[in-house]
Design a protein around this motif. Structure first.
Motif, mmCIF file in Angstrom:
data_model
loop_
_atom_site.group_PDB
_atom_site.id
_atom_site.type_symbol
_atom_site.label_atom_id
_atom_site.label_comp_id
_atom_site.label_asym_id
_atom_site.label_seq_id
_atom_site.Cartn_x
_atom_site.Cartn_y
_atom_site.Cartn_z
ATOM 1 N N MET A 101 0.838 -1.194 0.000
ATOM 2 C CA MET A 101 0.000 0.000 0.000
ATOM 3 C C MET A 101 0.876 1.248 0.000
ATOM 4 O O MET A 101 1.783 1.377 0.797
ATOM 5 C CB MET A 101 -0.890 -0.029 1.253
ATOM 6 C CG MET A 101 -1.611 1.251 1.554
ATOM 7 S SD MET A 101 -2.873 1.641 0.335
ATOM 8 C CE MET A 101 -4.368 1.390 1.271
ATOM 9 N N ILE A 102 0.622 2.134 -0.936
ATOM 10 C CA ILE A 102 1.343 3.416 -0.960
ATOM 11 C C ILE A 102 0.328 4.539 -0.752
ATOM 12 O O ILE A 102 -0.691 4.601 -1.447
ATOM 13 C CB ILE A 102 2.072 3.641 -2.308
ATOM 14 C CG1 ILE A 102 3.098 2.523 -2.565
ATOM 15 C CG2 ILE A 102 2.757 5.010 -2.328
ATOM 16 C CD1 ILE A 102 3.749 2.592 -3.941
ATOM 17 N N ASP B 57 1.206 5.401 -9.296
ATOM 18 C CA ASP B 57 0.499 4.140 -9.060
ATOM 19 C C ASP B 57 0.016 3.993 -7.606
ATOM 20 O O ASP B 57 -0.488 2.937 -7.227
ATOM 21 C CB ASP B 57 1.433 2.964 -9.413
ATOM 22 C CG ASP B 57 2.808 3.080 -8.731
ATOM 23 O OD1 ASP B 57 3.145 4.190 -8.246
ATOM 24 O OD2 ASP B 57 3.536 2.076 -8.679
ATOM 25 N N ALA B 58 0.177 5.023 -6.793
ATOM 26 C CA ALA B 58 -0.240 4.920 -5.376
ATOM 27 C C ALA B 58 -1.735 4.620 -5.292
ATOM 28 O O ALA B 58 -2.525 5.201 -6.045
ATOM 29 C CB ALA B 58 0.078 6.224 -4.647
ATOM 30 N N GLN B 59 -2.107 3.726 -4.375
ATOM 31 C CA GLN B 59 -3.523 3.372 -4.210
ATOM 32 C C GLN B 59 -4.312 4.530 -3.613
ATOM 33 O O GLN B 59 -5.497 4.689 -3.875
ATOM 34 C CB GLN B 59 -3.676 2.157 -3.273
ATOM 35 C CG GLN B 59 -3.149 0.865 -3.848
ATOM 36 C CD GLN B 59 -1.672 0.653 -3.537
ATOM 37 O OE1 GLN B 59 -0.915 1.601 -3.312
ATOM 38 N NE2 GLN B 59 -1.256 -0.604 -3.542
ATOM 39 N N VAL B 60 -3.646 5.308 -2.762
ATOM 40 C CA VAL B 60 -4.324 6.419 -2.091
ATOM 41 C C VAL B 60 -3.557 7.711 -2.348
ATOM 42 O O VAL B 60 -2.352 7.774 -2.098
ATOM 43 C CB VAL B 60 -4.400 6.166 -0.562
ATOM 44 C CG1 VAL B 60 -4.951 7.393 0.163
ATOM 45 C CG2 VAL B 60 -5.238 4.938 -0.260
ATOM 46 N N LYS B 61 -4.259 8.718 -2.870
ATOM 47 C CA LYS B 61 -3.627 10.017 -3.096
ATOM 48 C C LYS B 61 -4.443 11.100 -2.399
ATOM 49 O O LYS B 61 -5.653 11.200 -2.626
ATOM 50 C CB LYS B 61 -3.556 10.327 -4.588
ATOM 51 C CG LYS B 61 -2.700 9.339 -5.366
ATOM 52 C CD LYS B 61 -2.695 9.653 -6.834
ATOM 53 C CE LYS B 61 -2.050 8.511 -7.595
ATOM 54 N NZ LYS B 61 -2.131 8.702 -9.047
ATOM 55 N N LEU B 62 -3.769 11.860 -1.580
ATOM 56 C CA LEU B 62 -4.427 12.941 -0.851
ATOM 57 C C LEU B 62 -3.738 14.250 -1.218
ATOM 58 O O LEU B 62 -2.506 14.277 -1.362
ATOM 59 C CB LEU B 62 -4.294 12.701 0.659
ATOM 60 C CG LEU B 62 -4.866 11.374 1.164
ATOM 61 C CD1 LEU B 62 -4.271 10.995 2.515
ATOM 62 C CD2 LEU B 62 -6.376 11.467 1.277
ATOM 63 N N GLN C 33 -12.407 3.423 1.718
ATOM 64 C CA GLN C 33 -13.121 3.283 0.426
ATOM 65 C C GLN C 33 -12.198 2.656 -0.606
ATOM 66 O O GLN C 33 -12.569 1.741 -1.321
ATOM 67 C CB GLN C 33 -13.497 4.660 -0.117
ATOM 68 C CG GLN C 33 -14.773 5.238 0.410
ATOM 69 C CD GLN C 33 -14.879 6.706 -0.053
ATOM 70 O OE1 GLN C 33 -14.267 7.105 -1.028
ATOM 71 N NE2 GLN C 33 -15.647 7.493 0.681
ATOM 72 N N LYS C 34 -10.968 3.165 -0.689
ATOM 73 C CA LYS C 34 -10.010 2.685 -1.697
ATOM 74 C C LYS C 34 -9.643 1.225 -1.439
ATOM 75 O O LYS C 34 -9.458 0.448 -2.369
ATOM 76 C CB LYS C 34 -8.735 3.537 -1.651
ATOM 77 C CG LYS C 34 -8.928 4.911 -2.195
ATOM 78 C CD LYS C 34 -8.947 4.859 -3.710
ATOM 79 C CE LYS C 34 -9.326 6.172 -4.339
ATOM 80 N NZ LYS C 34 -9.400 6.119 -5.786
#
Ligand code: DC
Length: 220
Positions: A1-2, A134-139, A216-217
């Motif tokens: 997980m990134i 390709d990060a699964q989560v981007k904030l 959610q992701k």
């Protein structure tokens, strides 16, 4: 997980990153520390942070094995180093020199005690767009320049540093402009990032919204 956290200076990226690090027990890399260390090295030599060859040399001198520890060095946290970091970071050769370490950290995250982690959290300006598209989560965190200047002022005053609000506000605006307008890896949200304006949010609010988005992701 990134987990990639990008945004403007003093928007709360570091605070959120550390909360998430503790919560998930992931490894954390503050990529701004790398640019700050390059900026400081150039300044310590009496050179100009906008000088391409000086900045490039300083960037290539940073040994990968010492990069993770840089984030604990209080001497890079000054406004002068922040401004120098913003200047060296506009130089493509500097970004290139620091890219492999960041990418490798994201793919093989290691905690500061040397143990491997199940995930990586990186914060910076181009993590979701360039370093880890390709990060699964981007904030993406932002806040008004005035709110960020007030936060910065408080931090500096707590450290006993005497500064004027107007100067801090000017510095925040200058840094925004430089980081967003540069040709290479400018500050901008990734298309699939959750954008959070933290101006009127507490640290707990920001954390709760990030966790909701991560959940959610994770279920997709
Ligand atoms: O997050 P910070 O204030 O420590 O970052 C200092 C400067 O480094 C910032 O003004 C822009 C640059 N930076 C960057 O260009 N890319 C990153 N991933 C992180 C920081």
């Amino acid at each position: 997980m990134i987990i990639a956290i990008d945004g403007t200076s003093a928007a709360g990226k570091g605070t959120l990153a550390r909360r998430l690090q503790e919560f998930f027990d992931y490894a954390y890399l503050d990529t701004g520390a790398l640019y700050r260390a390059v900026g400081k090295r150039v300044l310590d030599r009496g050179q100009d942070p906008s000088d391409e060859s000086a900045a490039k040399q300083a960037a290539y001198e940073l040994a990968p094995e010492m990069m993770l520890q840089l984030q604990n060095d209080p001497s890079i946290r000054t406004e002068v180093c922040g401004s120098a970091a913003s200047k060296v970071s506009a130089i493509p050769a500097v970004r290139q020199a620091l890219f492999d370490f960041q990418r490798n950290f994201a793919l093989h995250p290691v905690k500061e005690d040397g143990t491997p982690a199940k995930g990586a959290i990186l914060d910076g300006r181009d993590i979701g767009t360039v370093v880890c598209p390709d990060a699964q989560v981007k904030l993406f965190l932002s806040a008004s320049a005035e709110v960020r200047a007030k936060r910065r002022l408080k931090e500096l005053q707590e450290k006993g540093i005497c500064v004027i609000y107007e100067d801090v506000l000017n510095d925040v605006k200058k840094r925004d402009e430089r980081d967003s307008s540069r040709a290479t890896a400018p500050l901008k949200p990734a298309e699939d990032a959750l954008i959070l304006d933290t101006s009127d949010l507490t640290v707990d609010d920001v954390f709760a919204r990030a966790i909701e988005f991560i959940n959610q992701k994770a279920n997709i």
